[in-house]
Motif scaffolding. Structure first.
Motif, short mmCIF file in Angstrom:
data_model
loop_
_atom_site.label_atom_id
_atom_site.label_comp_id
_atom_site.label_asym_id
_atom_site.label_seq_id
_atom_site.Cartn_x
_atom_site.Cartn_y
_atom_site.Cartn_z
N ASP A 424 -47.85 62.15 35.48
CA ASP A 424 -47.10 61.99 34.23
C ASP A 424 -45.59 62.18 34.44
O ASP A 424 -44.78 61.44 33.87
N PHE A 425 -45.22 63.16 35.24
CA PHE A 425 -43.79 63.42 35.50
C PHE A 425 -43.16 62.22 36.20
O PHE A 425 -42.05 61.78 35.83
N GLU A 426 -43.85 61.68 37.19
CA GLU A 426 -43.32 60.54 37.95
C GLU A 426 -43.22 59.29 37.07
O GLU A 426 -42.23 58.54 37.16
N ILE A 427 -44.21 59.09 36.22
CA ILE A 427 -44.17 57.93 35.31
C ILE A 427 -42.98 58.04 34.37
O ILE A 427 -42.28 57.05 34.10
N GLU A 428 -42.72 59.25 33.88
CA GLU A 428 -41.59 59.45 32.98
C GLU A 428 -40.27 59.16 33.68
O GLU A 428 -39.36 58.56 33.10
N GLU A 429 -40.16 59.59 34.95
CA GLU A 429 -38.94 59.33 35.72
C GLU A 429 -38.75 57.83 35.96
O GLU A 429 -37.62 57.31 35.91
N ILE A 430 -39.84 57.13 36.21
CA ILE A 430 -39.76 55.68 36.41
C ILE A 430 -39.33 54.97 35.13
O ILE A 430 -38.52 54.04 35.15
N LYS A 431 -39.86 55.42 34.00
CA LYS A 431 -39.50 54.81 32.71
C LYS A 431 -38.01 54.99 32.42
O LYS A 431 -37.33 54.07 31.98
N LYS A 432 -37.48 56.19 32.69
CA LYS A 432 -36.05 56.45 32.46
C LYS A 432 -35.20 55.55 33.36
O LYS A 432 -34.21 54.95 32.91
N ALA A 433 -35.60 55.47 34.63
CA ALA A 433 -34.83 54.65 35.58
C ALA A 433 -34.89 53.18 35.20
O ALA A 433 -33.87 52.47 35.27
N PHE A 434 -36.06 52.71 34.77
CA PHE A 434 -36.22 51.31 34.36
C PHE A 434 -35.29 50.98 33.20
O PHE A 434 -34.65 49.92 33.18
N SER A 435 -35.21 51.88 32.24
CA SER A 435 -34.38 51.63 31.06
C SER A 435 -32.91 51.46 31.43
O SER A 435 -32.18 50.73 30.75
N ILE A 436 -32.49 52.11 32.51
CA ILE A 436 -31.09 51.97 32.97
C ILE A 436 -30.95 50.72 33.83
O ILE A 436 -29.95 50.00 33.76
N SER A 437 -31.95 50.43 34.64
CA SER A 437 -31.89 49.27 35.52
C SER A 437 -31.80 47.96 34.78
O SER A 437 -31.21 46.99 35.27
N VAL A 438 -32.38 47.90 33.57
CA VAL A 438 -32.35 46.64 32.81
C VAL A 438 -31.10 46.54 31.93
O VAL A 438 -30.92 45.55 31.21
N MET A 439 -30.24 47.56 32.00
CA MET A 439 -28.97 47.50 31.28
C MET A 439 -27.97 46.68 32.07
O MET A 439 -28.08 46.52 33.29
N ASP A 440 -26.97 46.15 31.36
CA ASP A 440 -25.83 45.51 32.03
C ASP A 440 -25.20 46.56 32.96
O ASP A 440 -24.89 47.68 32.52
N PRO A 441 -25.03 46.26 34.25
CA PRO A 441 -24.48 47.24 35.19
C PRO A 441 -23.18 47.88 34.72
O PRO A 441 -22.91 49.04 35.03
N GLN A 442 -22.36 47.13 33.98
CA GLN A 442 -21.09 47.66 33.50
C GLN A 442 -21.27 48.71 32.40
O GLN A 442 -20.38 49.51 32.14
N LYS A 443 -22.45 48.70 31.77
CA LYS A 443 -22.70 49.63 30.65
C LYS A 443 -23.56 50.82 31.05
O LYS A 443 -23.84 51.68 30.22
N ARG A 444 -23.97 50.87 32.31
CA ARG A 444 -24.80 51.99 32.76
C ARG A 444 -23.99 53.28 32.80
O ARG A 444 -22.79 53.25 33.08
N PRO A 445 -24.63 54.41 32.54
CA PRO A 445 -23.90 55.69 32.59
C PRO A 445 -23.38 55.98 34.00
O PRO A 445 -24.04 55.68 34.98
N LYS A 446 -22.17 56.54 34.07
CA LYS A 446 -21.55 56.83 35.35
C LYS A 446 -21.16 58.31 35.43
O LYS A 446 -20.19 58.67 36.09
N ASP A 447 -21.90 59.13 34.73
CA ASP A 447 -21.60 60.56 34.71
C ASP A 447 -22.17 61.26 35.94
O ASP A 447 -22.86 60.64 36.77
N TYR A 448 -21.89 62.53 36.07
CA TYR A 448 -22.29 63.33 37.22
C TYR A 448 -23.81 63.35 37.40
O TYR A 448 -24.33 63.17 38.50
N LYS A 449 -24.53 63.53 36.29
CA LYS A 449 -25.98 63.59 36.36
C LYS A 449 -26.57 62.27 36.87
O LYS A 449 -27.50 62.26 37.69
N SER A 450 -26.01 61.15 36.41
CA SER A 450 -26.50 59.84 36.84
C SER A 450 -26.30 59.64 38.34
O SER A 450 -27.15 59.07 39.02
#
Length: 538
Positions: A424-450
């Motif tokens: 479940d933890f791994e699936i959740e991490e994949i879902k979060k990453a997917f949601s960013i990967s399908v964003m326009d690269p220019q609009k992806r978060p560029k903060d420290y955590k990312s």
């Protein structure tokens, strides 16, 4: 005892005490002065210097564990170069940082001088240019070859012939390559053949004017023969960075062209001559894979690198008293570890065999899908590809229970499928990453955590690769280099001098002694590229 016997006994005792004093005092002085072990016999005729860029000891050992993945108990199968009889360790810090980059590292190894990160064969003030060991070898009559799996103007190969305030001056570096008069270059291509602005005179044209032949198709490269000179052999299949593709992609039946071993074999054929040769071979994609924390790609490129070493070993066996092979790294990349908190005391290298693609190629798949699917993108569309290329899958409860029963009865395949199933933890991490990967690269978060999570790479690819690494028991601490010392392996004439613990500047001194050059003499190039030889104290 006669008077004469007593006199002889005293003489023998005095001689013994004098010898003991001289022997031990000299060793103590050497130890206290941290003297460098050097070679003092006749110059070595054939020198092979292999540099696994970013290849730390864990990159090597993970590969050996992977080779033994079918074993029923923990074991490893040695690479060819880890069987070498002489092993040392080398520190890698730069003039301005404990963590070196490839430019300052190769400057230290090739000139014996520390400099700032990003600088090639110049001092930190950028006023003095240093002559490299390859240039010295050339001037002594050795034929010189420089090979790499990345672009030929990248930092490590450039360290053999270029003198630049920035490793990113690719056009200027290429010009210096063409002025080097080295005999053979092989592997990747040129990053900026017409300069940063695309308006400079084409490097390919200048190469012809300088007498170089640029060959970029397999059949013509194979036709190169002994006696051919000033050859630049470029792999016909390159990635967008003008580098060879990752070796792991051969698992999918992808044609990636010639290998580092092919270029090494051709280098020997071209350069072998009565005066000897000096060949430098870089496995540059090891570093790039480690930057992306892609353990599977690291392993396959280490294996490709080892295949190139094998070619040198074949030559060494024919000329054992005239040849030396040195294998080392310029630094460690990724902070790669064998051991992960989630697997505790267990490691499962066999799980990495389910990866069939490099991170950059899977990132292209994700990018193409993002463009094609647009707002209709959903993770379910990519799950079959994740399973195909990484072996990772989501199991329903019934399937999971059935596999658990089989695993209890000793079914190895069932156990492996369970290990590769996503929790479940791994699936959740994949879902979060997917949601960013399908964003326009220019609009992806560029903060420290990312950055900590994804390192500037495609988020979904990084997370999938990380999950597989961790299931195998492999971890990484950084997307950059580390300050860890790196191993040095050596075999052949004079190879004993590479034992011990020393700095990367000492590697230069050792190389100098191998080819009959005073290691304590500086070779400085003026701004007009006129050589100035300066003696310095030990």
């Amino acid at each position: 005892m006669s008077k004469m016997d007593r006199i002889l006994s005293k003489i023998l005792l005095f001689s013994f005490l004098l010898f003991t004093f001289l022997f031990f005092s000299s060793n103590v002085v050497d130890a206290l002065s941290n003297s460098v072990t050097l070679y003092s016999s006749r110059p070595v005729k054939y020198v092979f210097w292999f540099i696994g860029d970013g290849m730390g000891m864990n990159h090597v050992y993970a590969t050996e564990m992977f080779l033994a993945r079918e074993s029923k108990e923990p074991s490893n199968i040695s690479l060819d170069f880890t069987r070498f009889p002489n092993i040392g360790w080398m520190t890698t810090y730069a003039a301005d940082s404990y963590i070196t980059d490839s430019a300052s590292a190769i400057t230290a190894m090739a000139t014996g001088k520390k400099t700032y990160d990003g600088v090639l064969n110049m001092d930190p003030s950028l006023k003095t240019k240093y002559k490299s060991i390859a240039e010295i070898a050339r001037d002594m009559g050795y034929k010189v070859g420089v090979l790499t799996s990345v672009s030929i103007d990248h930092a490590t190969p450039a360290g053999m012939y270029a003198h630049q305030p920035s490793r990113n001056n690719y056009y200027e570096i290429a010009l210096e390559l063409l002025n080097s008069n080295f005999n053979y270059f092989g592997g990747g291509g040129f990053l900026q053949p017409k300069g940063k602005d695309g308006k400079q005179k084409d490097i390919y044209e200048i190469a012809k004017e300088k007498g170089y032949k640029i060959i970029d198709n397999v059949e013509d490269i194979k036709r190169i023969r002994k006696g051919d000179d000033k050859v630049i052999a470029i792999n016909p299949i390159l990635d967008s960075s003008k580098a060879l593709h990752y070796a792991i992609n051969r698992l999918r039946g992808v044609d990636i062209g010639l290998s580092l071993a092919d270029f090494t074999r051709k280098a020997i054929e071209i350069l072998d001559n009565p005066k000897g040769f000096f060949i430098v071979v870089e496995g540059g994609k090891i570093d790039w894979a480690a930057h992306a924390n892609d353990a599977g790609s690291v392993i396959y490129d280490v294996l490709d690198f080892n295949d190139a070493v094998k070619v040198a070993l074949e030559f060494y066996k024919k000329h054992p008293f005239e040849t030396i092979i040195i294998v080392t790294a310029d630094h460690e990349t990724g902070g790669m570890s064998i051991g992960f908190a989630g697997t505790k005391y267990d490691v499962y290298p066999e799980l990495l065999s389910y990866q069939k693609i490099s991170y950059d190629e899977f990132s292209k798949i994700v990018q193409d899908y993002r463009i094609k699917a647009g707002e209709q993108a959903k993770l379910e569309d990519l799950l079959p590809l994740i399973e195909k290329y990484y072996g990772l899958s989501i199991l329903d409860e019934n399937t999971k229970k059935a596999l658990e029963e089989k695993a209890k009865s000793g079914d190895k395949e069932a156990k492996t499928k369970l290990q590769l199933s996503l929790n479940d933890f791994e699936i959740e991490e994949i879902k979060k990453a997917f949601s960013i990967s399908v964003m326009d690269p220019q609009k992806r978060p560029k903060d420290y955590k990312s950055y900590l999570m994804y390192g500037g790479y495609d988020p979904l690819t990084v997370v999938i690769t990380r999950i597989l690494n961790q299931k195998a028991g492999i971890g990484f601490t950084t997307y950059s280099h580390t300050g860890a010392p790196v191993p040095v392996f050596a075999i052949g004439a004079g190879s004993h001098i590479f034992r011990g613990y020393y700095d990367n500047t000492d590697l230069y001194k050792k190389l100098c002694s191998l080819i009959g050059i005073d290691p304590f003499k500086e070779y400085i190039l003026s701004s007009e590229n006129k050589e100035i030889s300066v003696s310095i104290s030990k």
